[in-house]
Design a protein around this motif. Structure first.
Motif, short mmCIF file in Angstrom:
data_model
loop_
_atom_site.label_atom_id
_atom_site.label_comp_id
_atom_site.label_asym_id
_atom_site.label_seq_id
_atom_site.Cartn_x
_atom_site.Cartn_y
_atom_site.Cartn_z
N UNK A 272 1.19 -0.71 0.06
CA UNK A 272 -0.59 0.03 -0.04
C UNK A 272 0.75 1.16 0.13
N UNK A 273 1.56 1.15 0.62
CA UNK A 273 3.20 2.03 0.50
C UNK A 273 3.80 2.78 -0.97
N UNK A 274 3.89 1.40 -1.57
CA UNK A 274 4.18 1.23 -2.98
C UNK A 274 3.66 2.42 -3.58
N UNK A 275 2.17 1.80 -3.49
CA UNK A 275 1.04 2.35 -4.61
C UNK A 275 0.57 3.98 -4.42
N UNK A 276 0.88 4.11 -2.63
CA UNK A 276 0.03 5.36 -2.64
C UNK A 276 1.06 6.16 -2.28
N UNK B 246 -4.52 0.75 10.42
CA UNK B 246 -5.97 1.14 10.18
C UNK B 246 -5.94 2.93 11.09
N UNK B 247 -5.73 2.55 12.18
CA UNK B 247 -5.64 3.85 12.90
C UNK B 247 -4.51 5.01 12.46
N UNK B 248 -3.00 4.33 11.30
CA UNK B 248 -2.12 5.67 10.90
C UNK B 248 -2.90 5.61 9.98
N UNK B 249 -3.32 5.40 8.79
CA UNK B 249 -4.17 5.54 7.66
C UNK B 249 -5.53 6.22 7.75
N UNK B 250 -6.44 5.84 9.27
CA UNK B 250 -7.31 6.47 8.64
C UNK B 250 -6.97 7.62 8.74
N UNK B 251 -6.39 8.54 9.69
CA UNK B 251 -5.71 10.28 9.89
C UNK B 251 -5.78 10.88 8.41
N UNK B 252 -5.48 9.97 7.69
CA UNK B 252 -5.16 9.83 6.01
C UNK B 252 -6.56 10.34 5.34
N UNK C 47 5.28 7.85 7.35
CA UNK C 47 6.13 7.55 8.07
C UNK C 47 5.26 7.67 9.75
N UNK C 48 4.22 8.11 9.84
CA UNK C 48 4.01 7.93 11.47
C UNK C 48 3.95 6.32 11.42
N UNK C 49 2.80 5.73 10.87
CA UNK C 49 3.36 4.03 11.10
C UNK C 49 4.95 3.85 11.07
N UNK C 50 5.76 3.90 9.79
CA UNK C 50 6.96 2.64 10.14
C UNK C 50 7.43 3.09 11.68
N UNK C 51 7.12 4.37 11.86
CA UNK C 51 8.08 5.09 13.13
C UNK C 51 7.49 4.92 14.57
N UNK C 52 6.59 3.92 14.49
CA UNK C 52 5.44 2.93 15.14
C UNK C 52 6.31 1.88 15.87
N UNK C 53 6.72 1.59 14.34
CA UNK C 53 7.35 0.00 14.31
C UNK C 53 8.47 0.32 14.85
N UNK C 54 9.04 1.31 14.26
CA UNK C 54 10.10 1.57 14.96
C UNK C 54 10.90 1.84 16.60
N UNK C 55 9.70 2.35 17.11
CA UNK C 55 9.81 2.56 18.63
C UNK C 55 9.59 1.41 19.13
N UNK D 229 -1.52 13.72 5.12
CA UNK D 229 -0.94 13.34 3.78
C UNK D 229 -0.53 11.99 3.48
N UNK D 230 -0.75 10.37 3.11
CA UNK D 230 -0.77 9.49 3.61
C UNK D 230 0.28 9.85 3.31
N UNK D 231 1.46 10.66 2.14
CA UNK D 231 3.01 9.67 3.05
C UNK D 231 3.41 10.28 4.15
#
Length: 476
Positions: free
Chosen positions: A300-304, A422-428, A440-448, A434-436
């Motif tokens: 989904x990230x690659x597409x959007x 879905x929580x992070x993408x819901x905001x977009x 970024x927020x989604x992957x940072x969440x995973x990093x943390x 923006x989706x970008x």
């Protein structure tokens, strides 16, 4: 011998029967693990076709995979305990047979509800196969080869991930969606027949099963995961969500209260409360959460964000899958040499680095593939190490239970991961960001989350060394 049919190193060396060969055992167990692993991936291409053939909605079709994962995750602690009590061989064959039955009934499903029920049967079979297979392999393998053999078993899931969608797409297009379930049946039959040659390991003459505790545990996990699935598209206050949350809390409190009073509980609360075991289980939960957060949303990230088409975005997961396949086997070899704790501390930072790269440094498909490879290295190096370290922390006659609980924590993390997206993408979708920015927020969440998992693993190492020091000091 103290335990019925228990594997020992001397037996394996002195007897030449094929059922006691670690290599033979590994191959047979790999068949079962591959069979259960390929099911979800071979099934994914069928989802759009099922909506037409079974005259149903995409939302209903998605419940097939949800129920599969739900039953698999919920049944593993009980399956692990049953393998400790009745024997690994028996439970492995029962699990494989149950999965075959689910595959057979799925191929004859006349509506979506019959298919969902069949996927539930498959989930139960898969939930029995994994803990019994891992425990069997640990019993059969020589001490200096457990990493290699565990690595091969874990690599089967990656192999299924690579070839599953391709086989599924070919069969669906040329022979219809029902044929995808026939792939599992001959593999399962072969695995069950060959497993009859195993020498049984463990098994108690006076078994005691905590059935009520098992039901409370399964109910707790099932209602919690079901609530997490529902809250992805519905508010927490919805009448189909809020009662599930309350029920899961009530069942969990009842489970803990009951297990403290039982002589042989399904959950050994004092054992699980030990710092290093609890930390290890929480670490694999967070690792699973971080991993599946990335894995689920990369296409989904690659597409959007990168404007790639659907076909190419799906192919981007291939480097990740191949890397996990290779590093699972390599990681097993290194595990035998360096130990599980070192491999966990070595592999986990790769996962964090890959997620951090997805957050800030992806500009095209090449950089995306590089960071997915890093994530794959982290997954491959740590998967077997988690299993081996857990089994080293618990009594041998409780290995199945421990592995079942560990993989339940992993399954919960894997379920929460996609839902968190879905929580992070819901905001977009609402236009707030923006989706970008959302990705970024989604992957940072995973990093943390992955960094917290590393901290927990460091705590596990420190606490284990402390325990060893106290044990050596008290024995001197």
């Amino acid at each position: 011998m103290d335990k019925m049919g228990e594997y020992t190193l001397n037996e394996t060396k002195s007897k030449k029967s094929i059922g006691e060969s670690p290599f033979f055992v590994m191959i047979v167990l790999a068949l079962g693990v591959f069979m259960t692993g390929i099911d979800a991936y071979i099934f994914i291409p069928a989802l759009p076709t099922l909506t037409k053939d079974l005259n149903t909605s995409y939302a209903m079709v998605s419940w097939t995979l949800t129920v599969l994962m739900l039953f698999m995750t919920a049944i593993m602690p009980l399956a692990g305990k049953l393998s400790d009590v009745f024997g690994r061989k028996k439970l492995y064959i029962i699990g494989v047979t149950t999965f075959i039955i689910g595959s057979f009934t799925a191929s004859f499903s006349w509506n979506i509800y019959a298919l969902i029920a069949s996927m539930g049967i498959q989930g139960i079979g898969a939930g029995i196969v994994l803990p019994s297979a891992l425990s069997t392999m640990n019993d059969a393998a020589h001490a200096d080869q457990r990493g290699k053999t565990m690595g091969v078993l874990m690599a089967m899931s990656s192999l299924a991930m690579i070839i599953g969608p391709n086989i599924g797409g070919f069969l669906i297009q040329n022979f219809g969606w029902r044929t995808i379930f026939y792939v599992n049946i001959p593999i399962g039959i072969l695995a069950a027949i060959l497993a009859l040659k195993f020498k049984e390991s463990h098994g108690e003459t006076n078994p005691h099963i905590d059935y009520l505790g098992s039901l409370l545990l399964i109910g707790t996990i099932a209602t919690m995961l079901l609530a997490l699935v529902r809250v992805q598209t519905l508010p927490l206050t919805d009448i189909t969500v809020f009662p599930l949350v309350i029920t899961s809390i009530v069942l969990f409190v009842s489970l803990i209260s009951y297990e403290k009073r039982v002589s042989e509980p399904i959950l050994d609360i004092p054992l699980l409360k030990r710092g290093k075991i609890l930390s290890l289980n929480l670490a694999i939960l967070l690792t699973g959460l971080a991993t599946f957060t990335a894995f689920t949303y990369v296409p989904t990230f690659a597409q959007m964000a990168l404007n790639m088409d659907i076909q190419n975005s799906g192919l981007l997961l291939t480097p990740l899958s191949i890397t996990v396949l290779i590093t699972s086997i390599l990681g097993g070899v290194l595990l035998d040499k360096f130990g599980a704790k070192r491999m966990l501390l070595l592999g986990s930072p790769f996962l964090s680095a890959g997620l951090l790269g997805l957050t800030y440094f992806v500009t095209d498909s090449i950089t995306l593939s590089v960071f997915l490879v890093l994530i794959g290295v982290g997954m491959g190096f740590t998967t077997s190490a988690f299993q081996v370290l857990m089994m080293s922390f618990i009594p041998r006659d409780e290995e199945g239970t421990g592995v079942g609980v560990l993989n339940t924590f992993k399954g919960i993390g894997g379920t929460i991961g996609p839902l968190s997206g879905s929580f992070f993408l819901g905001a977009a979708l609402s236009g707030a960001i923006t989706f970008s920015h959302a990705f970024s927020n989604l992957f940072m969440f995973g990093t943390v989350v992955s960094v917290i998992a590393i901290i927990l693993l460091v705590m596990v190492v420190v606490m284990d060394r402390t325990d060893e020091y106290v044990s050596n000091g008290s024995g001197s």
